[in-house]
Design an enzyme around this catalytic site. Sequence first.
Site, short mmCIF file in Angstrom:
data_model
loop_
_atom_site.label_atom_id
_atom_site.label_comp_id
_atom_site.label_asym_id
_atom_site.label_seq_id
_atom_site.Cartn_x
_atom_site.Cartn_y
_atom_site.Cartn_z
N ASP A 14 0.83 -1.20 0.00
CA ASP A 14 0.00 0.00 0.00
C ASP A 14 0.87 1.26 0.00
O ASP A 14 1.98 1.26 0.51
CB ASP A 14 -0.92 -0.01 1.22
CG ASP A 14 -2.08 0.96 1.08
OD1 ASP A 14 -2.44 1.29 -0.08
OD2 ASP A 14 -2.62 1.40 2.10
N GLY A 15 0.33 2.33 -0.59
CA GLY A 15 1.01 3.62 -0.54
C GLY A 15 1.54 4.13 -1.87
O GLY A 15 2.22 5.16 -1.91
N GLY A 17 -0.05 5.47 -4.49
CA GLY A 17 -0.63 6.75 -4.91
C GLY A 17 -0.05 7.91 -4.12
O GLY A 17 0.33 8.94 -4.69
N HIS A 31 2.24 3.39 -9.05
CA HIS A 31 2.05 1.97 -9.35
C HIS A 31 3.22 1.45 -10.20
O HIS A 31 3.69 0.33 -10.01
CB HIS A 31 0.73 1.75 -10.11
CG HIS A 31 -0.49 2.17 -9.31
ND1 HIS A 31 -0.66 1.81 -8.00
CD2 HIS A 31 -1.58 2.90 -9.64
CE1 HIS A 31 -1.81 2.30 -7.55
NE2 HIS A 31 -2.38 2.97 -8.53
N GLU A 62 -12.37 -4.76 -4.05
CA GLU A 62 -12.89 -3.41 -3.80
C GLU A 62 -12.22 -2.34 -4.67
O GLU A 62 -12.73 -1.23 -4.80
CB GLU A 62 -12.69 -3.02 -2.32
CG GLU A 62 -13.64 -3.74 -1.35
CD GLU A 62 -13.26 -5.19 -1.11
OE1 GLU A 62 -12.06 -5.49 -1.08
OE2 GLU A 62 -14.18 -6.02 -0.98
N ARG A 66 -12.30 2.42 -7.88
CA ARG A 66 -11.41 3.55 -8.23
C ARG A 66 -11.78 4.12 -9.60
O ARG A 66 -12.47 3.48 -10.39
CB ARG A 66 -9.96 3.06 -8.23
CG ARG A 66 -9.55 2.65 -6.83
CD ARG A 66 -8.08 2.41 -6.74
NE ARG A 66 -7.74 2.07 -5.36
CZ ARG A 66 -6.53 2.14 -4.84
NH1 ARG A 66 -5.52 2.53 -5.59
NH2 ARG A 66 -6.33 1.82 -3.59
N LEU A 126 10.48 -20.72 -5.34
CA LEU A 126 9.45 -19.88 -4.72
C LEU A 126 8.14 -19.90 -5.53
O LEU A 126 8.16 -19.88 -6.75
CB LEU A 126 9.96 -18.43 -4.66
CG LEU A 126 9.01 -17.40 -4.06
CD1 LEU A 126 8.97 -17.51 -2.54
CD2 LEU A 126 9.40 -15.98 -4.49
N ARG A 174 2.19 -4.98 6.08
CA ARG A 174 1.46 -3.95 5.34
C ARG A 174 2.31 -2.68 5.32
O ARG A 174 2.71 -2.18 6.37
CB ARG A 174 0.11 -3.62 5.97
CG ARG A 174 -0.64 -2.56 5.14
CD ARG A 174 -2.03 -2.23 5.65
NE ARG A 174 -2.68 -1.34 4.69
CZ ARG A 174 -3.92 -1.46 4.24
NH1 ARG A 174 -4.68 -2.44 4.67
NH2 ARG A 174 -4.40 -0.61 3.36
C1 IPE Z 1 -5.25 -2.73 -0.25
O1 IPE Z 1 -4.99 -1.38 -0.41
C2 IPE Z 1 -5.29 -3.41 -1.58
C3 IPE Z 1 -4.02 -3.55 -2.26
C4 IPE Z 1 -2.86 -3.24 -1.76
C5 IPE Z 1 -4.09 -4.13 -3.57
P1 IPE Z 1 -6.16 -0.31 -0.51
O2 IPE Z 1 -5.51 1.01 -0.65
O3 IPE Z 1 -7.12 -0.70 -1.57
O4 IPE Z 1 -6.87 -0.48 0.91
P2 IPE Z 1 -7.78 0.51 1.74
O5 IPE Z 1 -8.87 1.00 0.83
O6 IPE Z 1 -6.89 1.62 2.21
O7 IPE Z 1 -8.27 -0.32 2.88
C1 IPE Z 2 -1.66 0.21 -3.36
O1 IPE Z 2 -1.40 1.58 -3.42
C2 IPE Z 2 -1.81 -0.38 -4.75
C3 IPE Z 2 -3.20 -0.74 -5.08
C4 IPE Z 2 -4.23 -0.72 -4.28
C5 IPE Z 2 -3.41 -1.19 -6.44
P1 IPE Z 2 -2.58 2.63 -3.41
O2 IPE Z 2 -2.98 2.92 -4.81
O3 IPE Z 2 -3.68 2.17 -2.52
O4 IPE Z 2 -1.86 3.90 -2.79
P2 IPE Z 2 -2.42 4.87 -1.68
O5 IPE Z 2 -2.78 4.01 -0.51
O6 IPE Z 2 -3.62 5.54 -2.27
O7 IPE Z 2 -1.30 5.80 -1.40
MG MG Z 3 -4.10 2.42 -0.54
#
Ligand code: IPE
Ligand code: IPE
Ligand code: MG
Length: 227
Positions: A14-15, A17, A31, A62, A66, A126, A174
């Site tokens: 995550d993170g 964006g 990404h 979910e 987006r 792996l 995470r």
């Molecule tokens: C979880 O991240 C899904 C992935 C890393 C693919 P999200 O950014 O979608 O999760 P929430 O919405 O913050 O819970």
């Molecule tokens: C996780 O990063 C990747 C996916 C969910 C595909 P995010 O796109 O959720 O990035 P943030 O959490 O918005 O920074």
């Molecule tokens: Mg996210």
Amino acid sequence: MSLNTPRHIAIIMDGNGRWAQMQGMKRVKGHEAGAEVVRNVTKYCANHKEIERLTLYAFSTENWKRPKLEVEFLMKLLDRYLQKELSTYMENNIRFQPIGDLSGFSRPLLTTIETVEEKTKHNNGLVQSLALNYGAKDELVRAVNTLVNNKIKVTETTLNDALDCPQQVDLLIRTGGDHRLSNYLLWQAAYAELFFTNTLWPDFSTTELETVIQQFMTIERRFGGLK
Ligand code: IPE
Ligand code: IPE
Ligand code: MG
């Protein structure tokens, strides 16, 4: 590494964006940068023989919520990544095994996913599992339906084996600073050790992974028993 090395590592990547936006770039650039980290982390795990499986959350059930453009970008990125990484899978003896409801994807992307899965199926190092259109609740419902349709009694063993991912998670990481599971591997993580880091996924390194694994190795896992 000792015997206490995690056999199954799962990561909520995550993170992406936020990483891009902090640098004044569009979210999708995050990404792209994240895909590079996927390669490095996968190679690291492939080089540590005790690690059997690496399950990476790439797209949740979910995430369709987006904006259309971001979803489309992610689909294209996945297609490009898999085609480009086939050589990495082969050179490092990695088997690619997706989990999730793949019926949600377009035919061309599905073909790429199936081709890479097929071409790597004899690799016995792996297992790299990408969670694609994955949600733990969806996985459980599909598994229960499989058992019901085949008139198989539901037990912990039959249900476990009917899941997309039948291996318990030892270490769940995470990135991105949030402390939640976001519908990831709810069954498999029943006894996982949970690690949360503020590092945004594109900044996550194999050095940080190594540190987490070192910490994991010091934990006494009791599984409800006593020392
Ligand atoms: C979880 O991240 C899904 C992935 C890393 C693919 P999200 O950014 O979608 O999760 P929430 O919405 O913050 O819970
Ligand atoms: C996780 O990063 C990747 C996916 C969910 C595909 P995010 O796109 O959720 O990035 P943030 O959490 O918005 O920074
Ligand atoms: Mg996210």
